[in-house]
Design an enzyme around this catalytic site. Structure first.
Site, PDB file in Angstrom:
ATOM      1  N   GLU A 146       0.828  -1.209   0.000  1.00 44.30           N
ATOM      2  CA  GLU A 146       0.000   0.000   0.000  1.00 44.30           C
ATOM      3  C   GLU A 146       0.860   1.256   0.000  1.00 44.30           C
ATOM      4  O   GLU A 146       1.653   1.462   0.927  1.00 44.30           O
ATOM      5  CB  GLU A 146      -0.906   0.029   1.227  1.00 44.30           C
ATOM      6  CG  GLU A 146      -1.775   1.279   1.303  1.00 44.30           C
ATOM      7  CD  GLU A 146      -2.540   1.400   2.615  1.00 44.30           C
ATOM      8  OE1 GLU A 146      -3.536   2.144   2.648  1.00 44.30           O
ATOM      9  OE2 GLU A 146      -2.134   0.755   3.607  1.00 44.30           O
ATOM     10  N   GLU A 245     -11.853   2.959   6.194  1.00 42.02           N
ATOM     11  CA  GLU A 245     -10.748   3.154   7.128  1.00 42.02           C
ATOM     12  C   GLU A 245     -10.680   4.630   7.533  1.00 42.02           C
ATOM     13  O   GLU A 245      -9.818   5.374   7.087  1.00 42.02           O
ATOM     14  CB  GLU A 245      -9.425   2.696   6.507  1.00 42.02           C
ATOM     15  CG  GLU A 245      -8.305   2.590   7.536  1.00 42.02           C
ATOM     16  CD  GLU A 245      -6.972   2.210   6.926  1.00 42.02           C
ATOM     17  OE1 GLU A 245      -6.249   1.417   7.558  1.00 42.02           O
ATOM     18  OE2 GLU A 245      -6.632   2.711   5.836  1.00 42.02           O
TER      19      GLU A 245
END
Length: 267
Positions: A146, A245
């Site tokens: 990521e 998130e």
């Protein structure tokens, strides 16, 4: 229609961690993600998932000394044994939880590194990811990388989408994929619609995440037009999950109007 997973590390913090599964299920979530499972027994976590009809779709491999400020170690020379031991542990949890994805964090690198230093970090990262992908493939698990913005995580090794995709291409493992967090991408690069239309069709995106920009609250305020972005994801036929998130502004359930509205339009 996009599928949404509650991030239990950031959402429902008004409840104890193990009570967050029930809260997410009550709000209509069918899946969850979180940072780390390792403070809890895997069998106990699996019972929570099963009791509330939830799927575990993502968590992170052990990141090193998190409480001391480390944010992953996969790119750090000299930490290979610890990295690989951590990945083995993550795969044990993934098997117990039926989780098909594990995010392996690269780590923080010194702010002023020479090109040769950068190359050493990258070589270490690629070697660890290649090893991790091979081990995970036998378990039917995808390994994710990521890009993370440097405002929130200064010095993180991987920050741009092109870098992540080049890493995936270079390793060449079918189960090594990119975790595209639209919050981080907007801060670093912007141009999210073009990014989605360019990268989702490649098959290299294994997971999406969303939060409002700039404050990482619900995505119904700020810079992102999330309904448009979700429609783009839908148009492109992405069949994975979008992890929510973000840090709710107040109560988690009270802040889900954006999601309930989207679900209602697409019911």
């Amino acid at each position: 229609m996009p599928r949404f997973a509650a991030n239990l590390s950031m959402m429902y913090t008004e409840h104890d961690f193990l009570e967050r599964f029930a809260a997410a299920s009550a709000d209509g979530f069918e899946a969850v993600e979180y940072l780390f499972p390792y403070d809890h027994d895997a069998c106990g976590l699996r019972r929570r998932l099963d009791d509330h009809g939830l799927r575990q779709v993502l968590f992170n491999a052990p990141p090193g000394a998190w409480d001391s400020g480390e944010r992953g170690i996969a790119a750090l020379p000299g930490r290979e044994t610890e990295t690989r031991t951590g990945i083995e542990r993550a795969l044990e949890y993934a098997a117990a939880l039926g989780c098909p994805r594990v995010h392996v964090m690269a780590g923080l690198t010194p702010a002023a590194t020479t090109p040769s230093d950068r190359a050493r970090y990258r070589d270490t990262y690629l070697a660890n990811l290649s090893w991790a992908a091979e081990r995970a493939a036998a378990a039917g698990v995808d390994i994710l990388v990521e890009p993370i913005n440097h405002r929130d995580m200064p010095g993180y090794f991987l920050s741009r989408q092109a870098e992540a995709h080049e890493v995936v291409r270079e390793v060449g493992a079918a189960n090594l994929k990119v975790q595209l967090d639209l919050y981080h991408c907007q801060i670093v690069e912007g141009d999210l619609t073009t990014t989605l239309r360019r990268d989702l069709p490649t098959g290299r995106i294994g997971h999406l995440q969303i939060a409002g920009v700039p404050d990482r609250h619900e995505p119904d305020e700020g810079e992102l037009h999330v309904r448009h972005l979700f429609d783009v994801v839908d148009e492109l036929g992405f069949d994975g999950w979008i992890g929510c998130e973000y840090h709710p502004r107040a109560g988690t359930s009270e802040g889900l109007g954006w999601l309930n509205d989207y679900r209602g339009v697409h019911a």
